[in-house]
Write a protein that holds these residues in place. Structure first.
Motif, short mmCIF file in Angstrom:
data_model
loop_
_atom_site.label_atom_id
_atom_site.label_comp_id
_atom_site.label_asym_id
_atom_site.label_seq_id
_atom_site.Cartn_x
_atom_site.Cartn_y
_atom_site.Cartn_z
N THR A 64 -54.43 40.28 4.80
CA THR A 64 -54.31 38.99 4.89
C THR A 64 -55.61 38.30 4.07
OG1 THR A 64 -55.54 38.64 7.02
CG2 THR A 64 -53.17 38.77 6.95
N PHE A 65 -55.50 37.18 3.61
CA PHE A 65 -56.53 36.25 2.97
C PHE A 65 -56.53 35.08 3.86
CE2 PHE A 65 -53.29 34.83 0.42
CZ PHE A 65 -53.85 33.38 0.01
N THR A 66 -57.80 34.30 3.75
CA THR A 66 -57.83 32.90 3.95
C THR A 66 -58.78 32.40 3.29
OG1 THR A 66 -59.51 33.28 5.60
CG2 THR A 66 -57.35 33.00 6.47
N THR A 67 -58.85 31.04 3.07
CA THR A 67 -59.96 30.20 2.36
C THR A 67 -60.70 29.39 3.55
OG1 THR A 67 -58.38 28.54 1.78
CG2 THR A 67 -58.76 30.00 0.20
N PRO A 68 -61.79 29.99 3.93
CA PRO A 68 -62.42 29.35 4.99
C PRO A 68 -62.88 27.72 4.52
CG PRO A 68 -63.61 31.18 4.35
CD PRO A 68 -62.34 31.15 3.70
N ASP A 69 -63.21 27.72 3.29
CA ASP A 69 -63.50 26.23 2.67
C ASP A 69 -63.12 26.56 1.04
OD1 ASP A 69 -65.57 27.85 1.17
OD2 ASP A 69 -67.29 27.60 2.98
N GLU A 70 -63.54 25.21 0.45
CA GLU A 70 -63.12 25.23 -0.99
C GLU A 70 -64.03 26.07 -1.92
OE1 GLU A 70 -60.34 23.72 -2.17
OE2 GLU A 70 -59.83 23.85 0.15
N LYS A 71 -64.67 26.97 -1.43
CA LYS A 71 -65.46 27.77 -2.31
C LYS A 71 -65.70 29.34 -1.75
CE LYS A 71 -68.99 24.20 -3.49
NZ LYS A 71 -70.29 24.01 -3.53
N HIS A 72 -64.67 29.77 -0.75
CA HIS A 72 -64.71 31.12 -0.61
C HIS A 72 -63.37 31.39 -0.30
CE1 HIS A 72 -68.98 29.91 0.50
NE2 HIS A 72 -69.26 30.98 -0.08
N LEU A 73 -63.25 32.83 -0.30
CA LEU A 73 -61.94 33.41 0.04
C LEU A 73 -62.23 34.58 0.73
CD1 LEU A 73 -58.92 34.18 -1.23
CD2 LEU A 73 -59.98 35.73 -2.66
N ARG A 74 -61.67 34.98 1.68
CA ARG A 74 -61.96 35.87 2.51
C ARG A 74 -60.96 36.75 2.63
NH1 ARG A 74 -64.00 36.42 8.92
NH2 ARG A 74 -63.00 38.38 9.40
N THR A 75 -60.81 38.18 2.56
CA THR A 75 -59.82 39.34 2.58
C THR A 75 -60.04 40.18 3.84
OG1 THR A 75 -60.87 40.71 1.22
CG2 THR A 75 -59.28 39.33 0.27
N ASP A 76 -59.04 40.48 4.56
CA ASP A 76 -58.82 41.59 5.72
C ASP A 76 -57.73 42.25 5.45
OD1 ASP A 76 -60.91 40.25 7.83
OD2 ASP A 76 -59.75 38.70 7.28
N LEU A 77 -58.21 43.62 4.93
CA LEU A 77 -57.25 44.69 4.63
C LEU A 77 -56.89 45.56 5.81
CD1 LEU A 77 -58.52 45.64 1.05
CD2 LEU A 77 -56.97 44.00 1.71
N ARG A 78 -56.06 46.03 5.92
CA ARG A 78 -55.39 46.85 6.98
C ARG A 78 -55.52 48.35 6.41
NH1 ARG A 78 -51.65 42.58 7.58
NH2 ARG A 78 -50.31 43.17 5.89
N GLY A 79 -55.32 49.22 7.64
CA GLY A 79 -55.24 50.69 7.38
C GLY A 79 -56.88 51.19 6.85
N ALA A 80 -56.73 52.23 6.23
CA ALA A 80 -58.04 53.12 5.81
C ALA A 80 -58.85 52.10 4.72
CB ALA A 80 -57.51 54.50 5.47
#
Length: 116
Positions: A64-80
């Motif tokens: 999944t990904f989110t944009t916590p604000d207008e300057k950042h992109l956060r990714t959270d990958l699953r699995g290994a």
């Protein structure tokens, strides 16, 4: 007559600036789509439902990904891959057809893959 002309000009400029700022799309919308890394064959796809798909040749990782604000992109990958990398928050900037992500001091540049 000059004060009226100045007032109308100022008002028109303000409306133009307000309209331009109001039309800017949030980062969450700007990043959507498929992007190809400029220095490799890696691709990233960011979907409207918040899914992220990384493709490294034949290997693929999702999460999944989110944009916590207008300057950042956060990714959270699953699995290994997710267990190895954990959550990653990038500084993000979108150009006309480019996505610039920076993690620490490492800049990554992607170009938008045209929709079929």
């Amino acid at each position: 007559m000059a004060p009226l002309r100045t007032f109308i000009s100022t008002l028109a400029s303000g409306l133009l600036i307000t309209t331009a700022v109001g039309c800017a799309r949030p980062l969450q919308q700007q990043v959507l789509g498929k992007w190809k890394h400029t220095g490799s064959t890696a691709q990233i796809e960011l979907l409207k439902d918040g899914t992220v798909i990384y493709a490294f040749g034949p290997l693929q990782a999702t999460g999944t990904f989110t944009t916590p604000d207008e300057k950042h992109l956060r990714t959270d990958l699953r699995g290994a891959v997710g267990a190895l990398l954990g959550s990653q928050t990038y500084e993000a900037r979108v150009g006309k057809n480019t996505l610039h992500l920076t993690l620490g001091t490492e800049p990554l540049t992607f170009t938008r893959v045209p929709s079929p």
